[in-house]
Design a protein around this motif. Structure first.
Motif, PDB file in Angstrom:
ATOM      1  N   LYS A 196      -3.234   5.542 -12.926  1.00  0.00           N
ATOM      2  CA  LYS A 196      -3.828   6.114 -14.323  1.00  0.00           C
ATOM      3  C   LYS A 196      -5.360   5.718 -14.423  1.00  0.00           C
ATOM      4  N   LYS A 197      -5.679   4.530 -14.343  1.00  0.00           N
ATOM      5  CA  LYS A 197      -6.955   3.766 -14.635  1.00  0.00           C
ATOM      6  C   LYS A 197      -7.986   4.317 -13.628  1.00  0.00           C
ATOM      7  N   ASN A 198      -7.629   4.411 -12.441  1.00  0.00           N
ATOM      8  CA  ASN A 198      -8.837   4.348 -11.445  1.00  0.00           C
ATOM      9  C   ASN A 198      -8.487   5.594 -10.336  1.00  0.00           C
TER      10      ASN A 198
ATOM     11  N   VAL B 265      -5.640   4.804  -4.095  1.00  0.00           N
ATOM     12  CA  VAL B 265      -4.787   5.771  -3.191  1.00  0.00           C
ATOM     13  C   VAL B 265      -3.859   4.928  -2.638  1.00  0.00           C
ATOM     14  N   ALA B 266      -2.405   5.494  -2.196  1.00  0.00           N
ATOM     15  CA  ALA B 266      -1.457   4.874  -1.562  1.00  0.00           C
ATOM     16  C   ALA B 266      -0.949   5.552  -0.361  1.00  0.00           C
ATOM     17  N   LEU B 267      -0.453   4.653   0.412  1.00  0.00           N
ATOM     18  CA  LEU B 267       0.033   5.071   1.648  1.00  0.00           C
ATOM     19  C   LEU B 267       1.309   4.467   2.087  1.00  0.00           C
ATOM     20  N   CYS B 268       2.234   5.046   2.486  1.00  0.00           N
ATOM     21  CA  CYS B 268       3.597   4.523   2.740  1.00  0.00           C
ATOM     22  C   CYS B 268       4.090   5.170   4.122  1.00  0.00           C
ATOM     23  N   ALA B 269       4.634   4.154   4.963  1.00  0.00           N
ATOM     24  CA  ALA B 269       5.464   4.456   6.154  1.00  0.00           C
ATOM     25  C   ALA B 269       6.768   4.558   5.860  1.00  0.00           C
ATOM     26  N   ASP B 270       7.069   5.808   5.212  1.00  0.00           N
ATOM     27  CA  ASP B 270       8.419   6.332   5.249  1.00  0.00           C
ATOM     28  C   ASP B 270       9.408   5.378   4.471  1.00  0.00           C
ATOM     29  N   LEU B 271       8.953   4.586   3.531  1.00  0.00           N
ATOM     30  CA  LEU B 271       9.611   3.876   2.631  1.00  0.00           C
ATOM     31  C   LEU B 271       9.447   3.709   1.067  1.00  0.00           C
TER      32      LEU B 271
ATOM     33  N   ASN C  39       3.030  11.376  -9.753  1.00  0.00           N
ATOM     34  CA  ASN C  39       1.636  11.622 -10.715  1.00  0.00           C
ATOM     35  C   ASN C  39       0.543  11.708 -10.122  1.00  0.00           C
ATOM     36  N   HIS C  40       0.182  11.554  -8.597  1.00  0.00           N
ATOM     37  CA  HIS C  40      -1.136  11.863  -8.056  1.00  0.00           C
ATOM     38  C   HIS C  40      -0.502  12.425  -6.566  1.00  0.00           C
ATOM     39  N   PRO C  41       0.159  13.299  -6.475  1.00  0.00           N
ATOM     40  CA  PRO C  41       0.287  13.816  -5.170  1.00  0.00           C
ATOM     41  C   PRO C  41      -0.860  13.851  -4.116  1.00  0.00           C
ATOM     42  N   ASP C  42      -1.952  14.053  -4.589  1.00  0.00           N
ATOM     43  CA  ASP C  42      -3.380  14.259  -3.744  1.00  0.00           C
ATOM     44  C   ASP C  42      -4.143  12.884  -3.554  1.00  0.00           C
TER      45      ASP C  42
END
Length: 317
Positions: A25-27, A31-37, A49-52
């Motif tokens: 929400k702040k910045n 970005v977030a990356l996840c390996a199927d978990l 909240n941030h699908p993009d």
């Protein structure tokens, strides 16, 4: 003696999820990356909240590290999420070559660390990850103790430029640090004041250290208890100031005694003021399947083991 209250048991991985949600929400560069978990790492809310700004790379952890490194070139601040075993051992080459070597601003966030992963067994219970990561030049290594501290650390590492390894866990544990705390990388937290023995602990062993201090106090022994949430860079001053008072030290961690917090502390003592030290850690062994409580008891990673180590090291002064 200061008393600490467990405000309600929570898992530290949820602290990471809460911190990541707040950062999102702040910045807009987060970005977030996840390996199927995604669910296991508590990244669902950030994703919603941030699908993009969320990238599901699947069971391709090495690829995730390469993508994260590349994103930093465009000014993004990537947070990668998977189990600690897959965050380090499986992808060590990619971390070394693509992230650490060029000092990329990647935050490697690792859940399900140590024995308390529990029933999944030895193949998933990495006990070597702190050693692997602290030996990488320029890598900051953080191991938080409860929900509140993990949330605060997650927010703090976004402001730190450079690669970070943030280690947390699966089980619900005591939540006792302040909700409004300011997390300072590399700055240990003094929890108890004492003159007879120093206990420095990290991660899930911090609460156990406080429990041990309580039982020692009942026997007339005062313990200096320090929460070492940052293993690299290590707060050498806090350690040396404490042992100057007590003359002996116990280190406690949910990690192999080769390569962990205890080894880092031993180096500081050896370089400055050789001091009797006892290690509460796994003794060069893999784990096995069992409940977290069963495993911590069998491998000697609890308040009882810390109490015993404290009595032993005091006898060596």
């Amino acid at each position: 003696m200061k008393k600490y209250t467990d405000t309600g048991k929570k898992d530290t991985r949820s602290g990471f999820g809460a911190g990541l949600t707040e950062l999102g929400k702040k910045n807009e560069n987060i970005v977030a990356l996840c390996a199927d978990l995604t669910g296991s790492l508590k990244m669902d809310e950030f994703k919603a909240n941030h699908p993009d700004r969320f990238f599901q790379v699947g069971i391709a952890e090495a690829n995730m590290m390469g993508i994260a490194a590349g994103m930093t070139i465009g000014g993004k601040i990537p947070f990668t999420g998977t189990f600690a075993n897959f965050s380090t051992g499986r992808v060590y080459d990619q971390i070394r070559q693509s992230i650490a070597y060029s000092h990329k601003n990647v935050k490697i966030c690792a859940s399900h660390a140590g024995l308390t992963l529990g029933e999944d067994g030895a193949t998933h219970q990495i006990l070597e990850d702190i050693g692997l990561m602290k030996m990488l030049p320029g890598m900051t290594v953080i191991n938080t103790c409860d929900f509140n501290q993990t949330k605060a650390a997650t927010i703090a590492i976004a402001e730190h430029h450079g690669p970070v390894y943030l280690r947390f866990g699966r089980p619900k544990v005591a939540n006792f640090t302040p909700e409004d705390q300011v997390f300072e990388i590399g700055k240990a937290v003094q929890l108890q004041e004492g003159n007879d023995v120093t206990i420095v602990a990290t991660g899930h062993l911090v609460w156990e250290a406080l429990e041990a201090a309580n039982s020692l106090h009942e026997q007339g022994i005062s313990a200096d208890v320090i929460n070492i949430h940052t293993i690299k860079p290590l707060d050498k001053e806090a350690i040396l100031n404490s042992v100057a008072k007590t003359g002996c030290i116990v280190t406690a961690e949910e990690h192999n005694y080769h390569g962990g917090l205890g080894e880092s502390v031993a180096r500081v003592l050896g370089e400055n003021t050789p001091t009797p030290q006892e290690f509460v850690a796994t003794q060069d062994t893999f784990g096995e399947s069992g409940t977290p409580a069963q495993l911590m008891e069998k491998y000697g990673l609890n308040a009882k083991a810390i109490h015993k180590a404290a009595k032993k090291v005091m006898g060596r002064k």
